[in-house]
Design a protein around this motif. Structure first.
Motif, PDB file in Angstrom:
ATOM      1  N   THR A   1      -3.723  -1.515   1.172  1.00 21.26           N
ATOM      2  CA  THR A   1      -4.640  -2.655   1.460  1.00 21.26           C
ATOM      3  C   THR A   1      -6.004  -1.975   1.363  1.00 21.26           C
ATOM      4  O   THR A   1      -6.443  -1.204   2.259  1.00 21.26           O
ATOM      5  N   ALA A   2      -6.979  -2.151   0.421  1.00 15.75           N
ATOM      6  CA  ALA A   2      -8.175  -1.640  -0.015  1.00 15.75           C
ATOM      7  C   ALA A   2      -9.268  -2.386   0.900  1.00 15.75           C
ATOM      8  O   ALA A   2      -9.017  -3.526   1.126  1.00 15.75           O
ATOM      9  N   PRO A   3     -10.398  -1.807   1.019  1.00 18.91           N
ATOM     10  CA  PRO A   3     -11.612  -2.420   1.848  1.00 18.91           C
ATOM     11  C   PRO A   3     -11.670  -3.810   1.311  1.00 18.91           C
ATOM     12  O   PRO A   3     -12.485  -4.816   2.091  1.00 18.91           O
ATOM     13  N   THR A   4     -11.538  -4.022  -0.113  1.00 16.16           N
ATOM     14  CA  THR A   4     -12.029  -5.104  -0.470  1.00 16.16           C
ATOM     15  C   THR A   4     -10.904  -6.433  -0.200  1.00 16.16           C
ATOM     16  O   THR A   4     -11.229  -7.623  -0.673  1.00 16.16           O
ATOM     17  N   GLY A   5      -9.970  -6.015   0.350  1.00 11.63           N
ATOM     18  CA  GLY A   5      -8.873  -6.984   0.377  1.00 11.63           C
ATOM     19  C   GLY A   5      -7.941  -7.029  -0.408  1.00 11.63           C
ATOM     20  O   GLY A   5      -6.943  -7.786  -0.417  1.00 11.63           O
ATOM     21  N   THR A   6      -7.867  -6.344  -1.590  1.00 12.29           N
ATOM     22  CA  THR A   6      -6.963  -6.304  -2.616  1.00 12.29           C
ATOM     23  C   THR A   6      -5.821  -5.442  -2.230  1.00 12.29           C
ATOM     24  O   THR A   6      -6.104  -4.738  -1.274  1.00 12.29           O
ATOM     25  N   ARG A   7      -4.674  -5.618  -2.932  1.00 11.45           N
ATOM     26  CA  ARG A   7      -3.549  -4.853  -2.595  1.00 11.45           C
ATOM     27  C   ARG A   7      -3.056  -3.930  -3.719  1.00 11.45           C
ATOM     28  O   ARG A   7      -2.973  -4.335  -4.808  1.00 11.45           O
ATOM     29  N   THR A   8      -2.714  -2.730  -3.524  1.00 11.48           N
ATOM     30  CA  THR A   8      -2.147  -1.897  -4.668  1.00 11.48           C
ATOM     31  C   THR A   8      -0.706  -1.506  -4.322  1.00 11.48           C
ATOM     32  O   THR A   8      -0.414  -0.930  -3.229  1.00 11.48           O
ATOM     33  N   ASP A   9       0.195  -1.823  -5.405  1.00 12.70           N
ATOM     34  CA  ASP A   9       1.573  -1.480  -5.003  1.00 12.70           C
ATOM     35  C   ASP A   9       1.454   0.165  -5.341  1.00 12.70           C
ATOM     36  O   ASP A   9       1.102   0.716  -6.198  1.00 12.70           O
ATOM     37  N   VAL A  10       2.234   0.608  -4.144  1.00  6.82           N
ATOM     38  CA  VAL A  10       2.531   2.144  -4.122  1.00  6.82           C
ATOM     39  C   VAL A  10       3.697   2.415  -4.982  1.00  6.82           C
ATOM     40  O   VAL A  10       3.459   3.754  -5.529  1.00  6.82           O
ATOM     41  N   ALA A  11       4.588   1.645  -5.273  1.00 11.91           N
ATOM     42  CA  ALA A  11       5.769   2.293  -6.019  1.00 11.91           C
ATOM     43  C   ALA A  11       5.521   2.745  -7.286  1.00 11.91           C
ATOM     44  O   ALA A  11       5.997   3.587  -7.826  1.00 11.91           O
ATOM     45  N   PRO A  12       4.519   2.079  -8.147  1.00 14.73           N
ATOM     46  CA  PRO A  12       4.340   2.878  -9.606  1.00 14.73           C
ATOM     47  C   PRO A  12       3.593   3.947  -9.599  1.00 14.73           C
ATOM     48  O   PRO A  12       3.808   4.747 -10.060  1.00 14.73           O
ATOM     49  N   ILE A  13       2.800   4.243  -8.246  1.00 22.03           N
ATOM     50  CA  ILE A  13       2.102   5.421  -8.107  1.00 22.03           C
ATOM     51  C   ILE A  13       3.245   6.600  -7.779  1.00 22.03           C
ATOM     52  O   ILE A  13       3.113   7.730  -8.469  1.00 22.03           O
ATOM     53  N   GLN A  14       4.289   6.293  -7.185  1.00 22.61           N
ATOM     54  CA  GLN A  14       5.313   7.257  -6.407  1.00 22.61           C
ATOM     55  C   GLN A  14       6.034   7.342  -7.833  1.00 22.61           C
ATOM     56  O   GLN A  14       6.554   8.791  -7.957  1.00 22.61           O
ATOM     57  N   ARG A  15       6.435   6.581  -8.653  1.00 24.21           N
ATOM     58  CA  ARG A  15       7.189   6.674  -9.737  1.00 24.21           C
ATOM     59  C   ARG A  15       6.657   7.623 -10.836  1.00 24.21           C
ATOM     60  O   ARG A  15       7.156   8.689 -11.389  1.00 24.21           O
ATOM     61  N   ARG A  16       5.176   7.381 -11.068  1.00 23.19           N
ATOM     62  CA  ARG A  16       4.660   8.365 -11.999  1.00 23.19           C
ATOM     63  C   ARG A  16       4.627   9.875 -11.284  1.00 23.19           C
ATOM     64  O   ARG A  16       4.510  10.724 -12.081  1.00 23.19           O
ATOM     65  N   THR A  17       4.458   9.861  -9.847  1.00 25.55           N
ATOM     66  CA  THR A  17       4.075  11.251  -9.356  1.00 25.55           C
ATOM     67  C   THR A  17       5.569  11.833  -9.397  1.00 25.55           C
ATOM     68  O   THR A  17       5.411  12.992  -9.622  1.00 25.55           O
ATOM     69  N   LEU A  18       6.588  11.140  -9.235  1.00 23.16           N
ATOM     70  CA  LEU A  18       7.868  11.923  -9.229  1.00 23.16           C
ATOM     71  C   LEU A  18       8.244  12.256 -10.691  1.00 23.16           C
ATOM     72  O   LEU A  18       8.543  13.430 -10.929  1.00 23.16           O
ATOM     73  N   ARG A  19       7.902  11.601 -11.978  1.00 23.43           N
ATOM     74  CA  ARG A  19       8.068  11.992 -13.108  1.00 23.43           C
ATOM     75  C   ARG A  19       7.209  13.248 -13.583  1.00 23.43           C
ATOM     76  O   ARG A  19       7.702  14.352 -14.161  1.00 23.43           O
TER      77      ARG A  19
END
Length: 461
Positions: free
Chosen positions: A6-24
């Motif tokens: 949850t960012a300060p602006t109230g938007t939400r960022t899905d962490v799953a795509p970030i984790q998949r990209r990191t693992l690759r």
């Protein structure tokens, strides 16, 4: 379970795509880095023998091990202050500088320069080891073991492929005027630089910095019953917050960069957490036992094989050992998530004891000795995967890098001591006594793993 930031602006960022990209990305650079480490190490002893003689050859190999252990400390200090990306980049570039210095030492036939180069060359190993921790910064708690083991398993590809490129690298650079056996280190330097460039350009957002913002942003969605409790302390109403200076500012701005902690702070953190102590002991003991027995196995084989056969037999036995270390890592990771970190560590300790028993009683029979070396690799894999996973989730996110650096330092020094002592024990008392002493070294780990867990979750109990 899907985690959102949850960012300060109230938007939400899905962490799953970030984790998949990191693992690759980590998987790819682990292969590149593994090739860089192994292609140099595969000829390191031969190069050292030509420059300084057989007596120094073993010491130069130890220099790379000690260098990797010592470099883990400054590298994790950088990670603590600035994130995984600059720390991994620094480690690979340090390894590249070491490779260049080894080439220069070969050209100048300089022993001091060779030692300095091998110490810095250990930066490549330090980067490969630290990558496994970057894989779990944003991992779902129920999948941490599998995702960490995937990065450990990626090392297999580089480790198996690299020795086959050593002759080609030497022949290619020989045409450029480089001394014999220096070429593989030149290729190592290129591989390390390539891994550093890829990580610098693509490891964005940084997984550790993202995990800190996640800890400071607010309560995550409800965790599964099997997930371990959050390692971050809680504020009012149970909202998780990042400890110390990693907490987000009151104005809702980005989290302040934490002060880089030292080894003393890391040791205090470990002393306060029984699970972290178990994790560090598991990784260090597994590495110590593996190095002690594996290092003297070629000597043992040389006692009853003719010179014409011994290299072929040693190659087969050590290949089986490496398969035990890495090939089953995904299975070990799955078991770590399925039945828990502590049970896998305890099972791995049992496998190490069995390995010592089988290898020590094999006599002059290569078959049983090979089985013992496979079990030795499998036990190492269990302590490495389950121990590293347990360590990552046992300390607050802001303190992870320095504690992980302490663990890798302890592991590396334990391996260096084991390698140095094993030759003496082999000469004085023989291989069966060496395996007996290695088994004795496992007993403190068994006692620690059998202690009642501090938490009742399946992962740590």
């Amino acid at each position: 379970m899907t985690t959102h930031l949850t960012a300060p602006t109230g938007t939400r960022t899905d962490v799953a795509p970030i984790q998949r990209r990191t693992l690759r990305l980590l998987f790819a650079t682990q292969i590149i880095g593994g090739i860089g480490v192994t292609i140099g190490i595969s000829v390191g002893a031969l190069l050292a023998q030509r420059i300084a003689g057989a007596a120094v050859a073993g010491l130069t190999q130890s220099a790379a091990v000690v260098g990797g252990a010592l470099l883990a400390v400054p590298i994790t200090r950088v990670m603590s202050g600035y994130g995984r990306r600059p720390g991994l980049v620094l480690a690979y570039l340090t390894g590249a500088v070491g490779g260049v210095l080894v080439v220069a030492a070969a050209a100048a036939r300089s022993v001091p320069l060779l030692f300095v180069g091998m110490l810095l060359f250990g930066g490549g190993s330090a980067a490969n080891l630290q990558a496994r921790y970057a894989a779990v910064d944003l991992a779902d708690p129920t999948r941490r073991g599998r995702q960490l083991s995937l990065i450990v398993w990626a090392t297999t590809i580089g480790a198996v492929a690299a020795p086959n490129f050593a002759a080609l690298a030497d022949a290619t650079t020989g045409r450029w005027g480089l001394p014999a056996l220096a070429g593989p280190f030149a290729f190592s330097a290129v591989a390390f630089v390539l891994a550093a460039v890829v990580l610098f350009a693509l490891l964005r957002p940084d997984p550790l910095l993202t995990a800190r913002r996640l800890a400071a942003a607010g309560p995550p969605p409800p965790a599964d019953a099997d997930a371990p409790p959050s390692s971050a302390p809680t504020g009012p109403a149970g909202v998780p917050v990042a400890p110390g200076p990693a907490t987000a500012s009151a104005s809702g701005g980005p989290a302040a960069r934490p002060r880089a902690a030292g080894l003393r702070s890391a040791w205090r953190t470990v002393r306060q957490r029984p699970a972290a102590r178990l994790a560090i002991v598991a990784v260090a003991v597994g590495h110590l036992v593996m190095i002690a027995v594996m290092a003297m196995t070629p000597v043992r084989l040389g006692e009853y094989h003719h010179d014409a056969d011994v290299l072929r037999v040693v190659g087969i036995v050590l290949s089986l050992h490496i398969a035990g270390m890495y090939a089953f890592a995904p299975v070990v990771g799955w078991l770590t998530d399925r039945i828990g970190r502590r049970p896998v560590i305890l099972a791995a300790a049992g496998v190490l004891l069995a390995a010592c028993a089988v290898a020590g009683t094999a006599g002059h029979h290569t078959g049983p000795l090979s089985v013992g070396l496979v079990l030795l690799g499998l036990g190492w894999s269990g302590t490495m995967v389950a121990g590293s996973t347990l360590l990552s989730e046992s300390v607050p996110v802001a303190e992870r890098p320095t504690v992980q650096g302490l663990s890798d330092l302890t592991m590396g020094l334990a391996g260096a001591v084991a390698g140095a002592a094993s030759g003496f024990v082999m000469q004085v008392a023989g291989y069966p006594v060496l395996t007996l002493l290695a088994a004795v070294a496992v007993t403190p780990l068994v006692a620690l793993a059998l202690r009642p867990a501090a938490t009742g979750t399946p992962q740590t109990k």
